[in-house]
Design a protein around this motif. Structure first.
Motif, PDB file in Angstrom:
ATOM      1  N   ARG A 236       7.359   2.295  -7.054  1.00  0.00           N
ATOM      2  CA  ARG A 236       6.825   1.064  -7.650  1.00  0.00           C
ATOM      3  C   ARG A 236       7.535  -0.202  -7.178  1.00  0.00           C
ATOM      4  NH1 ARG A 236       2.144   2.534  -8.757  1.00  0.00           N
ATOM      5  NH2 ARG A 236       1.812   3.848 -10.549  1.00  0.00           N
ATOM      6  N   ILE A 237       8.807  -0.084  -6.822  1.00  0.00           N
ATOM      7  CA  ILE A 237       9.546  -1.277  -6.382  1.00  0.00           C
ATOM      8  C   ILE A 237       8.874  -1.903  -5.164  1.00  0.00           C
ATOM      9  CG2 ILE A 237      11.210   0.010  -4.981  1.00  0.00           C
ATOM     10  CD1 ILE A 237      11.980  -3.155  -7.003  1.00  0.00           C
ATOM     11  N   TRP A 238       8.353  -1.072  -4.254  1.00  0.00           N
ATOM     12  CA  TRP A 238       7.707  -1.595  -3.049  1.00  0.00           C
ATOM     13  C   TRP A 238       6.338  -2.191  -3.371  1.00  0.00           C
ATOM     14  CZ3 TRP A 238      11.080  -2.637   0.284  1.00  0.00           C
ATOM     15  CH2 TRP A 238      12.205  -1.838   0.409  1.00  0.00           C
ATOM     16  N   ALA A 239       5.707  -1.692  -4.441  1.00  0.00           N
ATOM     17  CA  ALA A 239       4.444  -2.290  -4.886  1.00  0.00           C
ATOM     18  C   ALA A 239       4.681  -3.665  -5.491  1.00  0.00           C
ATOM     19  CB  ALA A 239       3.759  -1.371  -5.893  1.00  0.00           C
TER      20      ALA A 239
ATOM     21  N   VAL B  11       7.643  -5.621  -4.474  1.00  0.00           N
ATOM     22  CA  VAL B  11       8.270  -6.423  -3.417  1.00  0.00           C
ATOM     23  C   VAL B  11       7.233  -6.866  -2.379  1.00  0.00           C
ATOM     24  CG1 VAL B  11       9.944  -6.331  -1.516  1.00  0.00           C
ATOM     25  CG2 VAL B  11      10.535  -5.377  -3.734  1.00  0.00           C
ATOM     26  N   GLY B  12       6.273  -6.014  -2.089  1.00  0.00           N
ATOM     27  CA  GLY B  12       5.256  -6.324  -1.080  1.00  0.00           C
ATOM     28  C   GLY B  12       4.506  -7.624  -1.332  1.00  0.00           C
ATOM     29  N   PRO B  13       3.938  -7.819  -2.528  1.00  0.00           N
ATOM     30  CA  PRO B  13       3.232  -9.083  -2.777  1.00  0.00           C
ATOM     31  C   PRO B  13       4.139 -10.310  -2.716  1.00  0.00           C
ATOM     32  CG  PRO B  13       2.547  -7.437  -4.358  1.00  0.00           C
ATOM     33  CD  PRO B  13       3.691  -6.855  -3.594  1.00  0.00           C
ATOM     34  N   VAL B  14       5.405 -10.146  -3.088  1.00  0.00           N
ATOM     35  CA  VAL B  14       6.351 -11.272  -2.987  1.00  0.00           C
ATOM     36  C   VAL B  14       6.542 -11.647  -1.518  1.00  0.00           C
ATOM     37  CG1 VAL B  14       8.732 -11.990  -3.396  1.00  0.00           C
ATOM     38  CG2 VAL B  14       7.497 -10.707  -5.152  1.00  0.00           C
ATOM     39  N   VAL B  15       6.678 -10.645  -0.663  1.00  0.00           N
ATOM     40  CA  VAL B  15       6.838 -10.893   0.776  1.00  0.00           C
ATOM     41  C   VAL B  15       5.559 -11.519   1.342  1.00  0.00           C
ATOM     42  CG1 VAL B  15       7.219  -9.789   3.025  1.00  0.00           C
ATOM     43  CG2 VAL B  15       8.581  -9.103   1.053  1.00  0.00           C
ATOM     44  N   ILE B  16       4.405 -11.075   0.848  1.00  0.00           N
ATOM     45  CA  ILE B  16       3.141 -11.669   1.289  1.00  0.00           C
ATOM     46  C   ILE B  16       3.094 -13.155   0.924  1.00  0.00           C
ATOM     47  CG2 ILE B  16       0.645 -11.698   0.901  1.00  0.00           C
ATOM     48  CD1 ILE B  16       0.794  -8.638   0.616  1.00  0.00           C
ATOM     49  N   LEU B  17       3.486 -13.483  -0.290  1.00  0.00           N
ATOM     50  CA  LEU B  17       3.487 -14.896  -0.704  1.00  0.00           C
ATOM     51  C   LEU B  17       4.449 -15.727   0.142  1.00  0.00           C
ATOM     52  CD1 LEU B  17       3.309 -14.620  -4.591  1.00  0.00           C
ATOM     53  CD2 LEU B  17       1.538 -15.404  -3.019  1.00  0.00           C
ATOM     54  N   ILE B  18       5.628 -15.186   0.407  1.00  0.00           N
ATOM     55  CA  ILE B  18       6.585 -15.890   1.263  1.00  0.00           C
ATOM     56  C   ILE B  18       5.986 -16.088   2.657  1.00  0.00           C
ATOM     57  CG2 ILE B  18       8.822 -15.692   2.427  1.00  0.00           C
ATOM     58  CD1 ILE B  18       9.807 -14.267  -0.163  1.00  0.00           C
ATOM     59  N   GLY B  19       5.329 -15.052   3.181  1.00  0.00           N
ATOM     60  CA  GLY B  19       4.689 -15.157   4.494  1.00  0.00           C
ATOM     61  C   GLY B  19       3.599 -16.204   4.525  1.00  0.00           C
ATOM     62  N   LEU B  20       2.829 -16.297   3.445  1.00  0.00           N
ATOM     63  CA  LEU B  20       1.778 -17.317   3.388  1.00  0.00           C
ATOM     64  C   LEU B  20       2.356 -18.726   3.354  1.00  0.00           C
ATOM     65  CD1 LEU B  20      -0.734 -15.630   0.916  1.00  0.00           C
ATOM     66  CD2 LEU B  20      -1.020 -15.974   3.378  1.00  0.00           C
ATOM     67  N   VAL B  21       3.469 -18.897   2.649  1.00  0.00           N
ATOM     68  CA  VAL B  21       4.126 -20.216   2.629  1.00  0.00           C
ATOM     69  C   VAL B  21       4.640 -20.566   4.018  1.00  0.00           C
ATOM     70  CG1 VAL B  21       6.125 -21.469   1.741  1.00  0.00           C
ATOM     71  CG2 VAL B  21       4.705 -20.135   0.186  1.00  0.00           C
TER      72      VAL B  21
ATOM     73  N   VAL C  78       0.822  -1.211   0.000  1.00  0.00           N
ATOM     74  CA  VAL C  78       0.000   0.000   0.000  1.00  0.00           C
ATOM     75  C   VAL C  78       0.852   1.256   0.000  1.00  0.00           C
ATOM     76  CG1 VAL C  78      -2.049  -1.096   0.970  1.00  0.00           C
ATOM     77  CG2 VAL C  78      -0.399  -0.039   2.495  1.00  0.00           C
ATOM     78  N   GLN C  79       2.029   1.208   0.616  1.00  0.00           N
ATOM     79  CA  GLN C  79       2.934   2.354   0.539  1.00  0.00           C
ATOM     80  C   GLN C  79       3.458   2.523  -0.877  1.00  0.00           C
ATOM     81  OE1 GLN C  79       5.855   1.653   3.641  1.00  0.00           O
ATOM     82  NE2 GLN C  79       4.973   3.299   4.844  1.00  0.00           N
ATOM     83  N   GLY C  80       3.829   1.443  -1.506  1.00  0.00           N
ATOM     84  CA  GLY C  80       4.334   1.508  -2.867  1.00  0.00           C
ATOM     85  C   GLY C  80       3.300   2.005  -3.857  1.00  0.00           C
ATOM     86  N   LEU C  81       2.034   1.729  -3.580  1.00  0.00           N
ATOM     87  CA  LEU C  81       0.957   2.201  -4.442  1.00  0.00           C
ATOM     88  C   LEU C  81       0.542   3.637  -4.126  1.00  0.00           C
ATOM     89  CD1 LEU C  81      -1.248  -1.010  -4.561  1.00  0.00           C
ATOM     90  CD2 LEU C  81       0.228  -0.107  -6.363  1.00  0.00           C
ATOM     91  N   GLY C  82       1.074   4.190  -3.044  1.00  0.00           N
ATOM     92  CA  GLY C  82       0.811   5.585  -2.699  1.00  0.00           C
ATOM     93  C   GLY C  82      -0.390   5.829  -1.814  1.00  0.00           C
ATOM     94  N   TYR C  83      -0.969   4.772  -1.240  1.00  0.00           N
ATOM     95  CA  TYR C  83      -2.131   4.946  -0.374  1.00  0.00           C
ATOM     96  C   TYR C  83      -1.762   5.381   1.037  1.00  0.00           C
ATOM     97  CZ  TYR C  83      -4.764   2.656  -4.060  1.00  0.00           C
ATOM     98  OH  TYR C  83      -5.335   2.338  -5.260  1.00  0.00           O
ATOM     99  N   VAL C  84      -0.533   5.125   1.455  1.00  0.00           N
ATOM    100  CA  VAL C  84      -0.054   5.528   2.774  1.00  0.00           C
ATOM    101  C   VAL C  84       1.125   6.455   2.555  1.00  0.00           C
ATOM    102  CG1 VAL C  84       0.959   4.751   4.946  1.00  0.00           C
ATOM    103  CG2 VAL C  84      -0.797   3.375   3.838  1.00  0.00           C
TER     104      VAL C  84
END
Length: 64
Positions: free
Chosen positions: A37-40, A42-52, A22-28
């Motif tokens: 954009r890099i954080w937009a 990297v964020g989903p990649v970290v989310i996927l790793i967290g889900l695994v 959400v920071q990378g997308l500019g909402y926060v």
């Protein structure tokens, strides 16, 4: 106690990944990561790793 550490780390990764997204997308605002954009990406990649990691922790908890 088995699996609690992996569950905690997985949940933390999901939350951090969501914040980065959400920071990378500019909402926060108020961060150097805002509208980067890099954080937009990297964020989903970290989310996927967290889900695994969460899945591994749940699997470890079921074995005991």
């Amino acid at each position: 106690m088995r699996g609690w550490l992996t569950l905690t780390l997985g949940l933390l990764a999901v939350v951090v990944g969501a914040v980065w997204t959400v920071q990378g997308l500019g909402y926060v605002g108020g961060s150097v990561m805002t509208d980067q954009r890099i954080w937009a990406l990297v964020g989903p990649v970290v989310i996927l790793i967290g889900l695994v990691v969460l899945w591994q922790g749940l699997k470890a908890r079921r074995r005991t």
